[in-house]
Design a protein around this motif. Structure first.
Motif, mmCIF file in Angstrom:
data_model
loop_
_atom_site.group_PDB
_atom_site.id
_atom_site.type_symbol
_atom_site.label_atom_id
_atom_site.label_comp_id
_atom_site.label_asym_id
_atom_site.label_seq_id
_atom_site.Cartn_x
_atom_site.Cartn_y
_atom_site.Cartn_z
ATOM 1 N N PRO A 1 -5.666 -8.952 -3.044
ATOM 2 C CA PRO A 1 -5.726 -8.645 -1.612
ATOM 3 C C PRO A 1 -4.478 -8.020 -1.012
ATOM 4 O O PRO A 1 -4.499 -7.596 0.145
ATOM 5 C CB PRO A 1 -5.971 -10.026 -0.987
ATOM 6 N N SER A 2 -3.377 -7.955 -1.746
ATOM 7 C CA SER A 2 -2.111 -7.545 -1.142
ATOM 8 C C SER A 2 -2.067 -6.043 -0.856
ATOM 9 O O SER A 2 -2.314 -5.225 -1.739
ATOM 10 C CB SER A 2 -0.940 -7.906 -2.057
ATOM 11 N N ASP A 3 -1.729 -5.690 0.378
ATOM 12 C CA ASP A 3 -1.446 -4.302 0.726
ATOM 13 C C ASP A 3 -0.032 -3.931 0.275
ATOM 14 O O ASP A 3 0.197 -2.840 -0.250
ATOM 15 C CB ASP A 3 -1.574 -4.102 2.232
ATOM 16 N N MET A 4 0.898 -4.842 0.488
ATOM 17 C CA MET A 4 2.284 -4.605 0.094
ATOM 18 C C MET A 4 2.397 -4.258 -1.381
ATOM 19 O O MET A 4 3.124 -3.322 -1.766
ATOM 20 C CB MET A 4 3.128 -5.844 0.393
ATOM 21 N N ALA B 1 -1.414 4.836 -5.961
ATOM 22 C CA ALA B 1 -1.859 3.484 -6.296
ATOM 23 C C ALA B 1 -3.010 3.123 -5.372
ATOM 24 O O ALA B 1 -2.982 3.447 -4.180
ATOM 25 C CB ALA B 1 -0.724 2.478 -6.161
ATOM 26 N N LEU B 2 -4.008 2.473 -5.923
ATOM 27 C CA LEU B 2 -5.194 2.070 -5.160
ATOM 28 C C LEU B 2 -5.226 0.565 -4.996
ATOM 29 O O LEU B 2 -4.802 -0.186 -5.888
ATOM 30 C CB LEU B 2 -6.469 2.530 -5.869
ATOM 31 N N GLY B 3 -5.752 0.115 -3.868
ATOM 32 C CA GLY B 3 -5.935 -1.303 -3.616
ATOM 33 C C GLY B 3 -7.395 -1.631 -3.419
ATOM 34 O O GLY B 3 -8.218 -0.763 -3.099
ATOM 35 N N ALA B 4 -7.756 -2.898 -3.635
ATOM 36 C CA ALA B 4 -9.104 -3.437 -3.417
ATOM 37 C C ALA B 4 -10.134 -2.860 -4.376
ATOM 38 O O ALA B 4 -11.337 -2.920 -4.096
ATOM 39 C CB ALA B 4 -9.557 -3.214 -1.971
ATOM 40 N N VAL B 5 -9.676 -2.336 -5.508
ATOM 41 C CA VAL B 5 -10.617 -1.827 -6.507
ATOM 42 C C VAL B 5 -10.539 -2.600 -7.822
ATOM 43 O O VAL B 5 -11.382 -2.415 -8.704
ATOM 44 C CB VAL B 5 -10.390 -0.326 -6.786
ATOM 45 N N ALA B 6 -9.537 -3.480 -7.963
ATOM 46 C CA ALA B 6 -9.335 -4.202 -9.217
ATOM 47 C C ALA B 6 -8.633 -5.524 -8.943
ATOM 48 O O ALA B 6 -8.246 -5.818 -7.813
ATOM 49 C CB ALA B 6 -8.502 -3.354 -10.185
ATOM 50 N N SER B 7 -8.439 -6.285 -9.990
ATOM 51 C CA SER B 7 -7.795 -7.597 -9.854
ATOM 52 C C SER B 7 -6.296 -7.479 -9.625
ATOM 53 O O SER B 7 -5.618 -8.486 -9.408
ATOM 54 C CB SER B 7 -8.040 -8.436 -11.106
ATOM 55 N N ARG B 8 -5.769 -6.276 -9.664
ATOM 56 C CA ARG B 8 -4.352 -6.008 -9.450
ATOM 57 C C ARG B 8 -4.225 -4.636 -8.793
ATOM 58 O O ARG B 8 -5.177 -3.845 -8.815
ATOM 59 C CB ARG B 8 -3.597 -6.031 -10.784
ATOM 60 N N PRO B 9 -3.079 -4.323 -8.211
ATOM 61 C CA PRO B 9 -2.892 -2.968 -7.705
ATOM 62 C C PRO B 9 -3.132 -1.963 -8.829
ATOM 63 O O PRO B 9 -2.646 -2.152 -9.951
ATOM 64 C CB PRO B 9 -1.433 -2.954 -7.246
ATOM 65 N N TRP B 10 -3.890 -0.907 -8.542
ATOM 66 C CA TRP B 10 -4.330 0.014 -9.590
ATOM 67 C C TRP B 10 -3.520 1.304 -9.503
ATOM 68 O O TRP B 10 -3.759 2.141 -8.637
ATOM 69 C CB TRP B 10 -5.811 0.301 -9.441
#
Length: 329
Positions: free
Chosen positions: A162-165, A261-270
């Motif tokens: 969930p982290s944006d940072m 880098a992408l967020g909210a697409v995987a279990s970690r920052p992608w």
């Protein structure tokens, strides 16, 4: 909530020693994730060691010309720092998009990186969750999963980080610094989070009892034009459906360097390494950006209810890179 002991550490060594005495110890920063999970009955530490008062806050210049952000620095202070805003604007934008002002005032940089990869099924002890109870299954796969992972998931877990940072820090090649009783260490953020695999309960490579002390942002990642954009279901505090942190350097119409880098697409920052490699030294055009996005997302495996994320991620990559290219030219 189960009863627990509480200790306040004033020195890093004290915190490490207290953690080593009891396997059920957890470090407490702002508590914005941990305390919620304790109330839900998901986390049940026997002791909390409060590290918020350790001398680990603040933002300082690194020897290489980058920045070092202390682990107990609040999200609000990190986002507002003039040098963060000037050198790494996508990081400031990501933090401000991540939570309400009240939460940002409490949450710490170290704690933000360690918040649990989670979904509603993880937070509900009545539901099957391999992350919470190994071998119990994953209720999300056959349940409500419209905001779950499309990349890198396994049959054991489809939750997203969930982290944006962390997404912005992944784009900037941040390095996590930590201390143990055996000494100091550091881990590139690109290696910090584990693939979900068969052990979703193990989320990072931090050694047992380790305490994050700082996050370093290298000078090589400095770009005053970087951008963070977050798509969510409401404008107020909400997790992303898809987010992106990107930086693009264009010279005479060609891509000289790019970070995505992408967020909210995987279990970690992608980190979108495939798209970055595709774009390097090529034309900075919308068609090229679209082809790079397609290459990155070619391995996506959406569930029946979240296929929209593939289209959303593709459009977001193209839109943000086009915006950055227009600024550069």
């Amino acid at each position: 909530m189960k009863a627990f002991a509480y200790r306040r550490a004033t020195e890093v060594r004290d915190a490490l020693t207290l953690a080593a005495e009891d396997d059920g110890t957890r470090y407490l920063g702002g508590g914005t994730n941990l305390v919620d999970l304790m109330k839900d009955g998901v986390e049940a530490p026997t002791r909390l060691v409060d590290v918020r008062f350790l001398p680990l806050d603040g933002v300082r210049e690194a020897p290489d010309g980058g920045l070092v952000i202390g682990a107990t620095t609040t999200n609000s202070d990190a986002a507002a720092h003039p040098e963060v805003r000037r050198r790494y604007p996508a990081l400031s934008q990501a933090v401000l998009a991540g939570a309400s002002g009240q939460l940002r005032n409490m949450a710490t940089v170290g704690g933000n990186l360690l918040q649990r990869t989670r979904c509603a099924y993880f937070a509900d002890p009545s539901q099957a969750c391999d992350k919470r109870v190994s071998g119990s299954g994953c209720s999300a796969i056959a349940g409500e999963h419209h905001n779950h992972a499309i990349l890198g998931w396994s049959r054991h877990c489809v939750a997203t980080h969930p982290s944006d940072m962390a997404v912005a820090m992944a784009a900037f090649d941040a390095v996590v610094h930590y201390e143990t009783l055996d000494g100091a260490g550091e881990i590139p953020l690109s290696e910090f989070y584990l693939p979900v695999g068969d052990t979703p309960q193990r989320e990072t490579v931090l050694p047992p009892g380790a305490l994050i002390t700082a996050v370093a942002l290298p000078k090589s990642a400095v770009s005053p034009r970087s951008r963070y954009r977050k798509v969510r279901e409401r404008a107020s505090y909400a997790f992303a459906n898809v987010s992106i942190a990107a930086d693009l350097d264009v010279h005479h119409g060609s891509v000289r360097s790019v970070r995505i880098a992408l967020g909210a697409v995987a279990s970690r920052p992608w980190r979108a390494r495939t798209a970055e490699a595709f774009l390097q030294d090529g034309p900075a055009t919308a068609d090229r950006f679209r082809a790079a996005a397609d290459a990155e997302l070619s391995t996506a495996e959406p569930l029946p209810g979240n296929g929209y994320k593939v289209t959303l991620a593709r459009n977001l990559i193209v839109a943000v890179l086009t915006e950055l290219a227009d600024r550069a030219m």
